[in-house]
Design a protein around this motif. Structure first.
Motif, PDB file in Angstrom:
ATOM      1  N   VAL A   1     -10.510  -0.917  -1.115  1.00 56.36           N
ATOM      2  CA  VAL A   1     -10.283  -1.214  -2.626  1.00 56.36           C
ATOM      3  C   VAL A   1     -11.683  -1.319  -3.291  1.00 56.36           C
ATOM      4  O   VAL A   1     -12.637  -1.935  -2.705  1.00 56.36           O
TER       5      VAL A   1
ATOM      6  N   TYR B   1      -8.421   3.190  -5.111  1.00 58.62           N
ATOM      7  CA  TYR B   1      -8.131   2.794  -3.690  1.00 58.62           C
ATOM      8  C   TYR B   1      -8.091   3.900  -2.964  1.00 58.62           C
ATOM      9  O   TYR B   1      -7.815   5.124  -3.248  1.00 58.62           O
TER      10      TYR B   1
ATOM     11  N   TRP C   1       0.978  -1.321  -0.242  1.00 62.34           N
ATOM     12  CA  TRP C   1       0.148  -0.047   0.173  1.00 62.34           C
ATOM     13  C   TRP C   1       0.984   1.096  -0.102  1.00 62.34           C
ATOM     14  O   TRP C   1       1.835   1.195   0.805  1.00 62.34           O
TER      15      TRP C   1
ATOM     16  N   ARG D   1      -8.184   1.296   4.835  1.00 62.00           N
ATOM     17  CA  ARG D   1      -7.730   1.362   3.451  1.00 62.00           C
ATOM     18  C   ARG D   1      -8.746   0.330   2.429  1.00 62.00           C
ATOM     19  O   ARG D   1      -8.886  -0.775   2.815  1.00 62.00           O
TER      20      ARG D   1
ATOM     21  N   THR E   1     -10.511   0.431 -10.979  1.00 64.24           N
ATOM     22  CA  THR E   1     -10.282  -0.098  -9.444  1.00 64.24           C
ATOM     23  C   THR E   1      -9.811   1.470  -8.793  1.00 64.24           C
ATOM     24  O   THR E   1      -8.915   2.296  -8.969  1.00 64.24           O
TER      25      THR E   1
END
Length: 261
Positions: free
Chosen positions: A159, A95, A53, A157, A93
């Protein structure tokens, strides 16, 4: 009247069971709110811990003015919900990093996952949208396949992977351990006009302020007795009693002044 809540679990052996959540007012019709499946713990694999990350190859998305841009699109957040901190994007995607704002001082142990933190985790989808503030705003509409894997997180965190069936959501804590997994989140698009109420004659709101005029009482020729604050009236109370009350102390709030009166 009261509201009845019904949680029904289907019969079965040790395998998965269907669970429904419904409610009704009084003797009205039952309204179904949720349908789910209960399965033995450990029957599905848990996401692997997050090893890297931020993700390699993802491009950073600026978020310094994210909540100002959200407001331009009709979606205004209060300080308790402004938890988005960083965003990256790679293809479809997104993040995102989110943390519980300091204005929320409640004990997070009382929640599986604090709702303000979960909401902020989804703001990465808005930040990764149009940067000029145009276009609609996707509102969370329906969740499917949700699993809470750990509780008590103050930092996430996340996704967020867009697909044909919606957005899959996988959340980890600050050290990369899995917290939540959702197979699909369906979004419903709403324009800034729909969110702000523009175009309507009256904006809809749960709270309204009404001005209720008071009629002026007619003059009375009845006997009047004046009493000081805290003084009791005579045994035979006259038709009109006027009580002189002290003024509120300087700096007293409106509720304090009203209570004193």
């Amino acid at each position: 009247g009261g509201v009845q809540l019904q949680v029904r679990v289907s019969d079965g052996d040790d395998g998965p069971r269907t669970v429904t959540v419904s409610s009704r007012e009084g003797e009205g019709e039952w309204v179904r709110h949720a349908v789910g499946v209960l399965a033995p713990a450990g029957s599905e694999p848990v996401p692997a811990p997050l090893a890297v990350w931020p993700p390699a190859g993802a491009e950073s998305v600026p978020v310094d003015d994210a909540y100002e841009r959200f407001a331009q699109r009709g979606y205004g957040y209060g300080p308790a919900f402004q938890g988005l901190r960083r965003v990256w994007q790679a293809g479809d995607t997104v993040y995102a990093e989110a943390e519980l704002p300091q204005v929320i001082d409640s004990d997070v142990a009382g929640f599986g996952l604090h709702p303000a933190l979960l909401d902020a985790a989804l703001h990465g989808l808005l930040a990764a949208g149009t940067s000029d503030g145009s276009g609609g705003t996707g509102l969370p509409f329906a969740w499917s396949g949700v699993r809470l894997l750990a509780g008590g997180a103050r930092h996430l965190r996340v996704v967020l992977a867009r697909g044909s069936g919606g957005v899959s959501v996988t959340a980890f804590d600050g050290v990369g351990q899995p917290v939540l997994e959702a197979r699909s989140l369906a979004l419903r698009e709403a324009s800034a006009g729909q969110l702000s109420g523009s175009g309507r004659q009256v904006r809809q709101s749960l709270f309204t302020v009404d001005w209720v005029p008071l009629t002026t009482p007619q003059a009375s020729d009845a006997a009047v007795q004046w009493v000081r604050h805290g003084q009791s009236v005579e045994s035979e109370v006259p038709p009109v009693v006027v009580a002189a009350v002290p003024t509120a102390a300087p700096g007293a709030s409106a509720p304090q002044a009203a209570q004193l009166a």
